[in-house]
Design an enzyme around this catalytic site. Structure first.
Site, short mmCIF file in Angstrom:
data_model
loop_
_atom_site.label_atom_id
_atom_site.label_comp_id
_atom_site.label_asym_id
_atom_site.label_seq_id
_atom_site.Cartn_x
_atom_site.Cartn_y
_atom_site.Cartn_z
N GLU A 209 0.83 -1.20 0.00
CA GLU A 209 0.00 0.00 0.00
C GLU A 209 0.87 1.26 0.00
O GLU A 209 0.42 2.33 0.39
CB GLU A 209 -0.95 -0.02 1.21
CG GLU A 209 -2.02 -1.09 1.11
CD GLU A 209 -3.00 -1.06 2.27
OE1 GLU A 209 -4.05 -1.71 2.15
OE2 GLU A 209 -2.72 -0.41 3.30
N GLY B 285 -7.24 -22.43 8.69
CA GLY B 285 -5.99 -22.38 9.45
C GLY B 285 -4.84 -21.75 8.70
O GLY B 285 -5.00 -20.74 8.01
N ASP C 59 -3.68 -8.89 9.11
CA ASP C 59 -2.64 -8.01 9.64
C ASP C 59 -2.26 -8.41 11.06
O ASP C 59 -1.09 -8.34 11.46
CB ASP C 59 -3.12 -6.56 9.63
CG ASP C 59 -3.32 -6.02 8.22
OD1 ASP C 59 -2.65 -6.53 7.30
OD2 ASP C 59 -4.13 -5.10 8.04
#
Length: 333
Positions: free
Chosen positions: A135, A239, A271
């Site tokens: 980003e 998972g 995140d």
């Protein structure tokens, strides 16, 4: 807090605008939102907070506008070193997020100040890891990886890349994969990478023990193209799967954590996982112990638990749990 290892994150800082909706809007459709919330976000900022809450020391380098001063304060209060955050005239980056009652989301990004060029500043002398996303300008990502592999350093720093949103085909083909220590992707991103980097058929024979995992052959193919990079693939409710060169074709697999309640918001879970993983790697670095399957399994178990606790709450940054709470949940699991 860790005394030695330290993480540098060159990443994005956003103001997240959450529109609460019944369903994600379709093309050509107009719908109403039940509520609007503004919160601090951005992958760089979220991951920095996750590293800090997991117990690691972290420096965030990025840019905001004057409309984002409150975000910088929030990051500092969370334990992130924000001395490298530039306040510019450009507006702070935005994420417009549609969020349903089932926790599904759709995100539209406005880069804003995140795409300003920031002069490289001296790294903290205890920096051991550099964490990057996608980003910020791709040129800045490449510059940070080059700095981490500078011959003047006593030893190369560990570089971690979470390519979200996915770079262009040209960028991926020119990426210095041989200089990347860790790649963190979800299953869809792994598949996209394989389609671009390795369109030819797989030459390795898969291990039948992992045949039930749809991501396994994808990760195996990806490992052919980037054989020196450690790959961690998050699988959402299924998972996580991690394949390291030293583990050959035998990855580490862990199922998702058992939740207390229902999924309320998946925003920021990836995140959260990434920040906890980097904090775990920093702790291993500090101790100077080899990265064995057993040790990596322990690190990933904490990451999975943290991400599970993250989706139990609304929001992104504010839903990232404290390390002490994750440890308590692990003891009770």
């Amino acid at each position: 807090m860790l005394d030695a290892a330290r993480c540098l994150i060159r990443g994005s800082i956003n103001i997240d605008e959450f529109f609460h909706v019944k369903d994600i809007v379709r093309p050509g459709e107009t719908i109403s939102s039940d509520n609007l919330e503004k919160r601090a976000g951005g992958k760089g900022a979220n991951q920095a907070v996750a590293v800090a809450r997991a117990g690691g020391q972290v420096d965030l380098v990025g840019a905001i506008g004057r409309d984002g001063i409150w975000v910088k304060s929030q990051l500092e209060n969370a334990g992130v070193d924000v001395s490298g955050v530039l306040v510019a005239e450009e507006s702070t980056g935005r994420a417009v997020i549609q969020l349903t009652s089932k926790g599904e989301n759709s995100i539209l990004l406005y880069k804003g100040a995140n795409f300003l060029s920031i002069p490289q500043r001296p790294m903290h002398p205890r920096t051991t890891h550099i964490l990057l996303q996608n980003e910020i300008p791709f040129s800045e990502t490449l510059a940070q990886i080059a700095a981490a592999n500078n011959p003047s350093l006593p030893q190369p720093l560990s570089t971690i890349f979470n390519p979200s949103p996915m770079p262009s085909q040209t960028q991926l083909l020119q990426f210095p994969w041989d200089k990347l220590t860790w790649l963190i992707v979800n299953e869809g991103e792994a598949s996209d990478l394989v389609d671009i980097l390795l369109p030819s058929p797989i030459s390795l024979i898969p291990n039948e023990n992992y045949a039930s995992l749809s991501a396994y052959p994808v990760i195996l193919r990806l490992a052919e193209r980037i054989p020196t990079t450690n790959i961690v693939c998050t699988l959402g409710a299924a998972g996580v799967l991690a394949l390291l060169p030293s583990f050959e074709r035998n990855p580490v697999y862990l199922p998702a954590a058992r939740l207390e309640g229902t999924v309320r918001d998946t925003t920021g879970a990836g995140d959260c996982f990434t920040g906890y993983l980097v904090a775990g790697l920093m702790e291993i670095e500090q101790k100077g112990t080899p990265l064995t399957r057993e040790i990596l399994t322990g690190v990933l178990r904490r990451c999975v638990q943290a991400a599970g606790m993250c989706v139990e709450k609304r929001g992104a940054m504010e839903s990232i749990p404290a390390g002490s709470d994750v440890n308590t949940r692990l003891l009770l699991a």
